[in-house]
Design an enzyme around this catalytic site. Structure first.
Site, PDB file in Angstrom:
ATOM      1  N   CYS A  54       0.779  -1.143   0.119  1.00  7.88           N
ATOM      2  CA  CYS A  54      -0.197  -0.023  -0.008  1.00  7.88           C
ATOM      3  C   CYS A  54       0.945   1.226   0.135  1.00  7.88           C
ATOM      4  O   CYS A  54       0.343   2.113  -0.583  1.00  7.88           O
ATOM      5  CB  CYS A  54      -0.964   0.057   1.266  1.00  7.88           C
ATOM      6  SG  CYS A  54      -2.183  -1.504   1.355  1.00  7.88           S
ATOM      7  N   THR A  55       2.066   1.329   0.739  1.00  4.24           N
ATOM      8  CA  THR A  55       2.958   2.440   0.640  1.00  4.24           C
ATOM      9  C   THR A  55       3.544   2.348  -0.589  1.00  4.24           C
ATOM     10  O   THR A  55       3.544   3.676  -1.071  1.00  4.24           O
ATOM     11  CB  THR A  55       3.889   2.156   1.763  1.00  4.24           C
ATOM     12  OG1 THR A  55       3.418   2.132   3.169  1.00  4.24           O
ATOM     13  CG2 THR A  55       4.954   3.262   1.575  1.00  4.24           C
TER      14      THR A  55
END
Length: 154
Positions: free
Chosen positions: A45-46
């Protein structure tokens, strides 16, 4: 039932990272990149968020809006945005109602464990509010470039 291109994007309202309510329909007139991701500050997600951040000027140049949605609370979004200097709103869907509305909440498997969660999916919504393209099983590292290519073909 999964949503497909060519239909109106379902409208919704969710609080953003500042607890300001954001309604999808308020962005009519601009293309919207609506991306659903499982959890703030996790590796995939980062990577996905930072790719959108790194290409943000290209999205601005195209007049597009980026909205990230996850089941995390607004406070979690604040920390995530601050840590990675994300320039776009993150919306809190804590009860996963919008995830369910967009059919991106479903069965997942991780390390042999099965559970319900967000299926990483992005919707490219045109300026008229219709779904132009659906990206499923997103690969976080290459995804932003893929979305930009599709945005330029609108």
């Amino acid at each position: 039932m999964p949503l497909t291109s060519g239909i109106p994007a379902p409208d919704f309202e969710l609080p953003d990272d500042t607890n300001t309510p954001r309604r999808l329909s308020s962005f009519r007139g601009k293309p919207v990149i609506l991306y659903f991701y499982p959890k703030d500050d996790t590796p995939g997600c980062t990577k996905e968020a930072c790719n959108f951040r790194d290409n943000y000027s290209a999205y601005e140049k195209a007049g597009a809006v980026i909205l990230g949605v996850s089941p995390d609370a607004s406070l979690s979004h604040v920390r995530f945005k601050t840590k990675y200097e994300l320039p776009f709103p993150l919306l809190a869907d804590e009860e996963h109602k919008v995830c369910e509305l967009y059919a991106v909440w479903g069965p997942k498997k991780f390390m042999g464990r099965e559970y319900e969660g967000v299926l990483r999916t992005t919707f490219l919504i045109d300026a008229q509010g219709n779904i132009a393209r659906v990206f499923e099983n997103v690969r976080p590292a290459e995804h932003s470039a893929e979305v930009l290519d599709a945005l330029h073909s609108l």
